[in-house]
Write a protein that holds these residues in place. Structure first.
Motif: not given
Lengths: 315, 357
Positions: A238, A241-242, A250, A253, A257
């Motif tokens: 997290h 990638l965020s 992104r 991600l 999620e």
């Protein structure tokens, strides 16, 4: 979950949408494979199981869906007629009165009577089959979603509170005797690997009142194998990638999620379900039915699920 | 005039959360909103920042959201609602007291199938009549089929209004047919005399309210069919929901009710990558994670892409079929993100919801 298939009467409960019918029929198929003559019953004329197996219209009569396994769709009115015939020994003419509009209005107006006569029919099938009737080792009921299946189990109590004498009162006592015996009867709670259904499942179990002793086990429907590594790894993913400059990372991600959410929910759900054992101060085994990823279930899917359930309910 | 929004749908589709999100959106827009939920979902109360919900509206704090309106939430208590109806409309306190103490009333008010649905419409009416709300959002009870919500109150309503039983149980009313006498005789045999006595008393007492019950039933019947009420059907993005959705949509139309659209819940969006994402494009292992371990994680992540694509396609196909089944507008609601639900996450659904008013 050993011993479940040695009961005579298993009520499968759970909130609407958790897959109660799937669990009920899968359990029935597993019992059939274990050599138990089993009937899986839908109440109030529901016909999901019958539809899965391509059975035609209404089947108050039991229809075979696999070796050792029958299914039946019961209605309150059929059960009432049966009650009049068997228990009250009413002749056809009086049964016409029983089927009259006035009587229907009465039956509609008595809380729990619909539930009670259907339970009565099942009790008969199990414990007092007439010559020529099928003999079953096990009857599995797919409890109606209304009141989360609690109202069905509370029906005998409700009737004994309302009537003090008469055949309805006796019927309530007979069913109460069946339900009072954890060697004969069991309740299986169906839930999903998510927080809300599990919390509701636990509330349902605690709401069983006197019938709490019947709660035998939990079936967690739509369980998935983990697709991502556990917690610390996800935190790394997290964080990395965020803040990535590449928008595709992104997006990765964002794609990941929901998978992570489901995986985490399932872990937490299993954990929460284990607290049920602590609350009730005894073992409550949890069986898992894997998620079938394509849409509508086929009989083949159900047989595969039953193969997977069988070792979980016999050991 | 209070507007009504009804969220219908089969169990497990996320009706309650959707109803709450609709309430939040309307409150942000400046409406005075009451959300009436049926399900005792602790989590919804948590998300709304309330310890618990009960039969009276509780105010939800929206200060963080700069809302121009207000939001209240309440949870239906069917017995309390029935008691309130009896107390408000009995011809005198004595009738109310005897009704509340009647054994059959107790059984009916706590256990009669369909009463939940009936009392939901009664509570809806109480909220509308209060004049306190611009919009009432109604979440419907957890029935197997959305349709039960309409059949149950009508059945219960008929029972209280004039049911066959009312005449049947008051023998003093003179001429009763042979068939009816036979039925009563049989029922006495089956249930015992005292039950019939309780039932007779119940119907005798409630007949004092029957005019008002009938007129309320007619009012709610009209309200649900007027242009003040809009229905949304909440569904999962699944092909096997088509039959349910189609049946419900045609029932609403037959009944002259206004189906505004389908809210398809928990839809997976199609993954959008500018270029194929291969292992080489992923960053180096983060600090403290061994290369090998990171390799496993990276591969696990990339393996999710085709699965998400397949899922998104499945949902797209289902949505096309659902739209065809319901002949109505479709709105796609995304799955809510991980973690604790708050009023913010509910507000986050706002842009995905229809304009509503």
């Amino acid at each position: 979950m050993s011993g479940l298939l040695d009961r005579r009467f298993v009520v499968v409960t759970g909130k609407g949408g958790v897959g109660r019918s799937t669990a009920a029929v899968t359990l029935a198929l597993a019992a059939g494979k274990a050599g138990k003559r089993t009937c899986v019953v839908e109440l109030y004329g529901n016909r999901r199981i019958a539809q899965w197996f391509g059975l035609g219209d209404r089947s108050y009569k039991a229809c075979s869906i696999a070796p050792n396994v029958d299914t039946m769709s019961l209605t309150a009115m059929d059960a009432m007629d049966d009650f009049g015939q068997r228990k009250l020994k009413l002749d056809a003419l009086v049964r016409m009165v029983l089927n009259s509009r006035v009587t229907h209005a009465f039956v509609d107006a008595i809380p729990g009577l619909h539930d009670l006569v259907q339970l009565g029919k099942l009790e008969n099938m199990l414990l007092e089959p007439l010559p020529g009737d099928a003999h079953y080792d096990l009857v599995i009921v797919d409890a109606p979603a209304t009141g989360h299946g609690l109202t069905l189990l509370a029906a005998p109590q409700a009737m004994s509170e309302l009537t003090k004498i008469g055949p309805f009162h006796e019927l309530a006592s007979i069913i109460a005797r069946l339900l009072d015996d954890p060697k004969k009867s069991a309740v299986v709670l169906v839930t999903l690997p998510e927080e809300l259904p599990v919390n509701e499942g636990i509330e349902l179990a605690l709401g069983l009142g006197d019938n709490q002793k019947l709660l035998h086990s939990v079936i967690m429907n739509q369980a998935r194998p983990p697709s991502l590594p556990p917690v610390p790894a996800w935190d790394h993913i997290h964080a990395l990638l965020s803040t990535a400059p590449d928008p595709d990372l992104r997006e990765l991600l964002r794609v990941a999620e929901p998978f992570w959410r489901r995986q985490l929910s399932q872990e937490q759900a299993l954990h929460r379900l284990k607290t049920l054992a602590e609350l009730l101060n005894r073992q409550i085994p949890i069986a898992q039915l894997p998620k079938v990823e394509h849409g509508e279930l086929s009989p083949d899917d159900l047989h595969i699920l039953a193969e997977q359930l069988l070792p979980q309910v016999t050991t | 005039m209070t507007q009504v929004i009804v969220c219908c749908g089969a169990g497990g589709t996320g009706k309650t959360t959707t109803a709450a999100a609709i309430g939040v959106k309307l409150a942000i827009q400046g409406q005075r909103v009451a959300v009436l939920t049926i399900d005792p979902a602790k989590r919804l109360a948590d998300a709304l920042g309330l310890g618990s919900l009960d039969n009276d509206p509780k105010s939800v704090s929206l200060t963080e959201l700069n809302a121009r309106g207000t939001l209240h939430a309440l949870m239906l208590d069917r017995k309390a609602t029935f008691d309130a109806m009896v107390i408000a409309h009995s011809p005198n306190p004595d009738v109310a007291e005897r009704l509340l103490a009647n054994a059959y009333y107790q059984a009916v008010s706590t256990r009669l199938t369909g009463l939940h649905e009936y009392m939901a419409t009664e509570k809806l009416q109480q909220l509308v009549e209060s004049g306190l709300w611009d919009v009432v959002v109604l979440d419907t009870p957890p029935t197997q089929h959305a349709i039960d919500f309409f059949h149950a109150p009508e059945r219960v309503g008929r029972l209280f209004e004039h049911g066959v039983l009312a005449t049947l149980m008051t023998p003093a009313r003179g001429l009763v047919g042979v068939a009816t006498r036979r039925a009563v005789g049989l029922l006495e045999r089956l249930a015992g005399e005292s039950v019939l006595h309780d039932i007779a008393e119940f119907f005798r007492l409630i007949s004092g309210l029957s005019e008002i019950i009938r007129s309320r039933n007619m009012q709610v019947h009209a309200l649900l069919r007027s242009d003040r009420t809009r229905f949304y059907q909440v569904t999962a993005p699944a092909l096997d929901a088509c039959e349910e959705v189609e049946g419900f949509a045609s029932l609403l139309r037959e009944q002259g009710m206004r189906l505004e659209g389908l809210l398809v819940n928990r839809v997976t969006p199609v993954p959008q990558f500018t270029a194929p994402l291969v292992r080489e494009r992923l960053p180096e292992a983060p600090l403290g994670v061994p290369d090998e371990e990171w390799d496993t994680m990276a591969n696990a992540l990339l393996a999710l892409i085709p699965r998400a694509e397949a899922r998104a396609q499945q949902h797209e196909r289902a949505i096309v079929a659902l739209k065809r089944s319901a002949h109505t507008e479709v709105w796609k609601l995304p799955e809510l993100p991980a973690g604790v639900r708050t009023i913010d996450t509910l507000a986050g659904l706002g842009p995905h919801l229809p304009p509503l008013l």
